[in-house]
Design a protein around this motif. Structure first.
Motif, PDB file in Angstrom:
ATOM      1  N   CYS A 142       0.831  -1.219   0.000  1.00  0.00           N
ATOM      2  CA  CYS A 142       0.000   0.000   0.000  1.00  0.00           C
ATOM      3  C   CYS A 142       0.857   1.257   0.000  1.00  0.00           C
ATOM      4  N   LEU A 143       1.941   1.245   0.788  1.00  0.00           N
ATOM      5  CA  LEU A 143       2.814   2.414   0.818  1.00  0.00           C
ATOM      6  C   LEU A 143       3.422   2.666  -0.553  1.00  0.00           C
ATOM      7  N   ASP A 144       3.789   1.585  -1.255  1.00  0.00           N
ATOM      8  CA  ASP A 144       4.325   1.741  -2.607  1.00  0.00           C
ATOM      9  C   ASP A 144       3.286   2.355  -3.541  1.00  0.00           C
ATOM     10  N   GLN A 145       2.037   1.913  -3.410  1.00  0.00           N
ATOM     11  CA  GLN A 145       0.986   2.392  -4.308  1.00  0.00           C
ATOM     12  C   GLN A 145       0.612   3.851  -4.038  1.00  0.00           C
ATOM     13  N   GLN A 156      -7.542   3.616   1.437  1.00  0.00           N
ATOM     14  CA  GLN A 156      -8.647   2.878   2.055  1.00  0.00           C
ATOM     15  C   GLN A 156      -8.210   1.496   2.534  1.00  0.00           C
ATOM     16  N   LEU A 157      -7.489   0.768   1.697  1.00  0.00           N
ATOM     17  CA  LEU A 157      -7.095  -0.593   2.057  1.00  0.00           C
ATOM     18  C   LEU A 157      -6.042  -0.599   3.156  1.00  0.00           C
ATOM     19  N   MET A 158      -5.146   0.387   3.144  1.00  0.00           N
ATOM     20  CA  MET A 158      -4.157   0.496   4.209  1.00  0.00           C
ATOM     21  C   MET A 158      -4.833   0.785   5.544  1.00  0.00           C
ATOM     22  N   THR A 159      -5.843   1.654   5.514  1.00  0.00           N
ATOM     23  CA  THR A 159      -6.565   1.976   6.744  1.00  0.00           C
ATOM     24  C   THR A 159      -7.245   0.729   7.297  1.00  0.00           C
ATOM     25  N   GLU A 160      -7.916  -0.012   6.430  1.00  0.00           N
ATOM     26  CA  GLU A 160      -8.584  -1.227   6.901  1.00  0.00           C
ATOM     27  C   GLU A 160      -7.577  -2.243   7.422  1.00  0.00           C
ATOM     28  N   ARG A 161      -6.431  -2.358   6.762  1.00  0.00           N
ATOM     29  CA  ARG A 161      -5.436  -3.329   7.203  1.00  0.00           C
ATOM     30  C   ARG A 161      -4.837  -2.935   8.552  1.00  0.00           C
ATOM     31  N   CYS A 162      -4.463  -1.659   8.693  1.00  0.00           N
ATOM     32  CA  CYS A 162      -3.862  -1.206   9.953  1.00  0.00           C
ATOM     33  C   CYS A 162      -4.817  -1.370  11.122  1.00  0.00           C
ATOM     34  N   LEU A 163      -6.053  -0.968  10.923  1.00  0.00           N
ATOM     35  CA  LEU A 163      -7.002  -0.974  12.034  1.00  0.00           C
ATOM     36  C   LEU A 163      -7.540  -2.368  12.316  1.00  0.00           C
ATOM     37  N   SER A 208      -5.457  -4.920  12.614  1.00  0.00           N
ATOM     38  CA  SER A 208      -4.434  -5.515  13.483  1.00  0.00           C
ATOM     39  C   SER A 208      -4.072  -4.635  14.682  1.00  0.00           C
ATOM     40  N   GLY A 209      -4.596  -3.435  14.753  1.00  0.00           N
ATOM     41  CA  GLY A 209      -4.280  -2.555  15.873  1.00  0.00           C
ATOM     42  C   GLY A 209      -5.310  -1.460  16.003  1.00  0.00           C
ATOM     43  N   ASP A 210      -5.063  -0.528  16.934  1.00  0.00           N
ATOM     44  CA  ASP A 210      -6.041   0.523  17.174  1.00  0.00           C
ATOM     45  C   ASP A 210      -5.626   1.865  16.594  1.00  0.00           C
ATOM     46  N   GLN A 211      -4.572   1.878  15.755  1.00  0.00           N
ATOM     47  CA  GLN A 211      -4.151   3.129  15.153  1.00  0.00           C
ATOM     48  C   GLN A 211      -3.374   2.851  13.875  1.00  0.00           C
ATOM     49  N   LEU A 212      -3.185   3.897  13.087  1.00  0.00           N
ATOM     50  CA  LEU A 212      -2.368   3.766  11.890  1.00  0.00           C
ATOM     51  C   LEU A 212      -0.914   3.519  12.285  1.00  0.00           C
ATOM     52  N   SER A 213      -0.221   2.767  11.454  1.00  0.00           N
ATOM     53  CA  SER A 213       1.216   2.605  11.691  1.00  0.00           C
ATOM     54  C   SER A 213       1.919   3.943  11.454  1.00  0.00           C
ATOM     55  N   GLY A 214       3.132   4.058  11.983  1.00  0.00           N
ATOM     56  CA  GLY A 214       3.879   5.304  11.818  1.00  0.00           C
ATOM     57  C   GLY A 214       4.061   5.723  10.375  1.00  0.00           C
ATOM     58  N   PRO A 215       4.524   4.821   9.488  1.00  0.00           N
ATOM     59  CA  PRO A 215       4.695   5.222   8.074  1.00  0.00           C
ATOM     60  C   PRO A 215       3.388   5.629   7.407  1.00  0.00           C
ATOM     61  N   TYR A 238       0.702   6.871   8.866  1.00  0.00           N
ATOM     62  CA  TYR A 238       0.265   8.140   9.441  1.00  0.00           C
ATOM     63  C   TYR A 238       1.039   9.314   8.829  1.00  0.00           C
ATOM     64  N   ARG A 239       2.346   9.141   8.676  1.00  0.00           N
ATOM     65  CA  ARG A 239       3.154  10.228   8.111  1.00  0.00           C
ATOM     66  C   ARG A 239       2.789  10.485   6.651  1.00  0.00           C
ATOM     67  N   ARG A 240       2.581   9.431   5.878  1.00  0.00           N
ATOM     68  CA  ARG A 240       2.233   9.616   4.467  1.00  0.00           C
ATOM     69  C   ARG A 240       0.842  10.230   4.319  1.00  0.00           C
ATOM     70  N   PHE A 241      -0.094   9.822   5.159  1.00  0.00           N
ATOM     71  CA  PHE A 241      -1.438  10.403   5.096  1.00  0.00           C
ATOM     72  C   PHE A 241      -1.376  11.904   5.372  1.00  0.00           C
ATOM     73  N   THR A 242      -0.561  12.291   6.346  1.00  0.00           N
ATOM     74  CA  THR A 242      -0.426  13.707   6.683  1.00  0.00           C
ATOM     75  C   THR A 242       0.165  14.486   5.512  1.00  0.00           C
ATOM     76  N   GLU A 243       1.188  13.903   4.866  1.00  0.00           N
ATOM     77  CA  GLU A 243       1.801  14.559   3.704  1.00  0.00           C
ATOM     78  C   GLU A 243       0.805  14.693   2.553  1.00  0.00           C
ATOM     79  N   LEU A 244       0.085  13.608   2.276  1.00  0.00           N
ATOM     80  CA  LEU A 244      -0.870  13.635   1.161  1.00  0.00           C
ATOM     81  C   LEU A 244      -1.988  14.643   1.405  1.00  0.00           C
ATOM     82  N   ALA A 245      -2.415  14.766   2.652  1.00  0.00           N
ATOM     83  CA  ALA A 245      -3.503  15.703   2.966  1.00  0.00           C
ATOM     84  C   ALA A 245      -3.106  17.129   2.594  1.00  0.00           C
TER      85      ALA A 245
END
Length: 676
Positions: free
Chosen positions: A324-327, A341-348, A350-357, A359-366
């Motif tokens: 997903c990060l590559d895409q 969308q798929l990264m969000t579903e995958r991260c959440l 297996s855990g309760d938050q986005l992974s660090g990478p 989260y950082r890419r989402f912030t940059e893209l926004a």
């Protein structure tokens, strides 16, 4: 549904753990057995399909007929309210037309009637009721039909089509030519789907009745029809994809006909779900599928094929965070969007938050991504992301002034940030200060002003404003937040704020500040308002507004003012009704003195006010006894109120109540006869 609400859960699930539904589009995971609300709202969404980029569309009835469905969105409803009262607005149709002319009732089957189809409505498309949806993505019909959406028109005995045209983050639905018109008025198309030969199969329940008939025996359940719509000659052959190998199913992800693509994807997902992780068949399947699918996803020159590979890997549970990060670096906006969308579903998952990478890419893209489609996927993801991780992503999305008039983005961002406002009001207001989307600035202020605990921060921020335009914006949203509320505690910052605002050079600012003052119970405004109501030189509209503000503010000294303006025709109706809230001994005499000059509706208001209090009621009964008020003016609900007053221990004489009751009985026996 809008009128048939549900609480969804497995058998035995406690009510508080079930998912409430009052109109929604939902999905269900076939192996995890998870029910999920995809989007809320709409009306009778009896058709859904996806275009080649995985965008969902639904058809609807009664309300406008076509919607682009985004995960987490709230859509226009036929009736009722959204569960969240702070939605403020919902997303409307993408259609730029309707399939009828005039009022829906002109061609609807409501009320047991069987209407004739007006010629104008038939020419427009056949009516408001739609069923089924198919975006043609097969290989038999000519290319010009591909990617158009087709759906049945129940009253119009036809199949409509709309042309899906990209605009901003979404689409507009243009009026296309009807695909077909039946030569039988019993035609009731339900759904249509393309098959392996590219032709389309259409099911028709075929009945004289269309809808809204509650007599079971009138429905014809003995027959129905299936039509096959093809272009030219097609050779029918039996197709059983379940007999294919895994590599063969992977190759079908490149097929021109989406029937093969979707069926092959489902079979791969089912095969993967049936295997245990440590089995040798699992290892074999992964070896046969993952490499070829990743090759398509990363290197195929058609982004729709890349998407198909992503979706298949995801459905098999084999799409990694690294994939997903590559895409996210893809030059294709829908590939980047689906990666979000798929990264969000995958991260959440297996855990309760986005992974660090992530989260950082989402912030940059926004902040930096030039595509409104990508920003829409980020806005949609906000509702899935834990609140603490939403702030920086949301702040970036709010910086895009070009999205201010987008059909989807302002509201989708709002649905994601709404819970943040009262959790950290100072940060929310600071974010609103930098927002380039005016609607979101307004909604943040309004939401903060709805909570008594955060209202102080809003007033403090208003007090620092030096712009009349911004002051007016704050005041408008504060008043919107106050609608329907009473006993709002006055924030400490209001006293200083009102002193500044009341000195504004802008009349609109001063007027709005006065209204906020009234809502907060600030009595400093009341003398000015009383004077305005009594001033005959002022415009009637301003006097009416001032009087309504006194009433809303429950000014305890307003009764003499209201009594005075009972003689002013344009103001008297409001004044008469408002006097019921004040226990003033002069009120009965004022109303009874003017009674002869009142209109029918004003007399009704006067009677309602006079029965509201024991002392007023006694004066009314004396007036009836002395023929100053006609007994026929006293209605049944007035008698009920008098009886309540009598039995509540207020000393209202029973004889007086009987005096008023007796002529009502005579009136019911002899309608139109003057009571004696």
């Amino acid at each position: 549904g809008v009128f048939t609400h549900s609480l969804v859960g497995k058998p035995g699930t406690p009510e508080e753990q079930r998912t409430p539904v009052n109109a929604a589009v939902w999905r269900y995971h076939p192996t995890r057995h998870k029910f999920d609300i995809f989007a809320r709202g709409s009306s009778n969404p009896w058709g859904v399909d996806f275009n080649q980029h995985g965008q969902a569309f639904i058809t609807a009835c009664v309300i406008p007929h076509l919607f682009h469905v985004i995960q987490g969105a709230r859509y226009q409803r036929q009736g009722g309210q959204h569960f969240n009262p702070y939605v403020y607005d919902d997303i409307k149709t993408i259609a730029d037309h309707v399939h009828y002319v005039g009022n829906i009732r002109d061609h609807a089957w409501w009320g047991g009637k069987e209407p004739a189809m007006p010629t104008s409505t038939s020419s427009a498309g056949g009516g408001h009721a739609h069923c089924g949806a198919m975006i043609y993505l097969a290989d038999n019909w000519p290319e010009k039909y591909r990617n158009h959406i087709y759906f049945n028109n129940v009253h119009g005995n036809r199949v409509n089509s709309d042309i899906l045209e990209r605009t901003g983050s979404g689409f507009v639905g243009r009026h296309g030519k009807d695909l077909l018109l039946a030569n039988d008025q019993w035609f009731r198309g339900i759904n249509l789907k393309y098959g392996p030969d590219g032709s389309v199969h259409l099911i028709d329940w075929y009945d004289k009745n269309a809808c809204h008939r509650r007599t079971p025996e009138i429905w014809d359940r003995s027959n129905g029809r299936i039509y096959r719509i093809r272009y030219g000659e097609t050779k029918h052959k039996a197709v059983d994809l379940s007999k294919l190998t895994n590599p063969e199913l992977v190759k079908l992800q490149l097929h021109q006909n989406e029937w093969y693509v979707r069926t092959a994807r489902r079979l791969l997902q089912e095969r993967r779900a049936a295997l245990r992780e440590t089995d040798s068949p699992t290892i074999t399947m992964i070896r046969e599928t993952v490499g070829p699918l990743r090759e398509i996803m990363s290197h195929h020159d058609d982004p729709t094929r890349q998407l198909r590979a992503m979706w298949t890997l995801h459905s098999m549970g084999l799409l990694t965070l690294g994939n997903c990060l590559d895409q996210l670096n893809s030059p294709h906006e829908y590939v980047r969007g689906w990666a979000i969308q798929l990264m969000t579903e995958r991260c959440l998952k297996s855990g309760d938050q986005l992974s660090g990478p992530a989260y950082r890419r989402f912030t940059e893209l926004a902040r930096q991504d030039p595509s409104p489609v990508v920003r829409l996927y980020l806005a949609s993801a906000l509702q899935k992301i834990p609140p603490r991780q939403r702030w920086s992503i949301a702040a970036g999305l709010l910086l895009h002034a070009e999205d201010a008039d987008d059909h989807n983005l302002p509201l989708m961002i709002w649905y994601g940030i709404e819970p943040l406002v009262t959790s950290d009001v100072k940060q929310a207001l600071a974010m609103s200060d930098t927002a380039k989307i005016p609607l979101l600035k307004r909604y943040i202020i309004r939401r903060a002003a709805t909570d008594n605990q955060t209202l102080e921060a809003v007033i403090s921020r208003l007090n620092r404003s030096t712009s009349s335009e911004e002051q007016l914006l704050f005041l408008e949203e504060i008043l919107a937040a106050f609608q329907g509320r009473v006993n709002i505690p006055t924030p400490p910052a209001w006293q200083a704020a009102y002193e500044r605002l009341s000195q504004s050079s802008q009349l609109t600012v001063r007027n709005q500040a006065d209204q906020v003052a009234v809502a907060l119970g600030d009595r400093r405004i009341f003398p000015k308002l009383r004077k305005l109501v009594l001033d005959p030189k002022q415009e009637v509209g301003k006097r009416q507004q001032a009087m309504e503000m006194l009433i809303r503010g429950r000014d305890q000294q307003a009764a003499p003012v209201l009594q005075t303006v009972v003689t002013v025709q344009a103001l008297r109706a409001t004044a008469i009704r408002a006097l019921a809230a004040y226990d003033d001994p002069a009120t009965p005499q004022v109303l009874l003195k003017s009674y002869g000059q009142l209109s029918v509706s004003e007399r009704r208001d006067a009677i309602n006010t006079l029965v509201s209090r024991p002392a007023y009621a006694l004066a009314l009964l004396d007036a009836v006894k002395n023929d100053l008020v006609s007994r026929s003016d006293i209605h049944a609900y007035n008698i009920r109120q008098l009886m309540i007053t009598r039995f509540s221990g207020n000393g209202l004489p029973a004889s007086g109540v009987k005096c008023a009751k007796r002529p009502l009985r005579n009136n019911r026996k002899s309608p139109g006869t003057r009571p004696t």
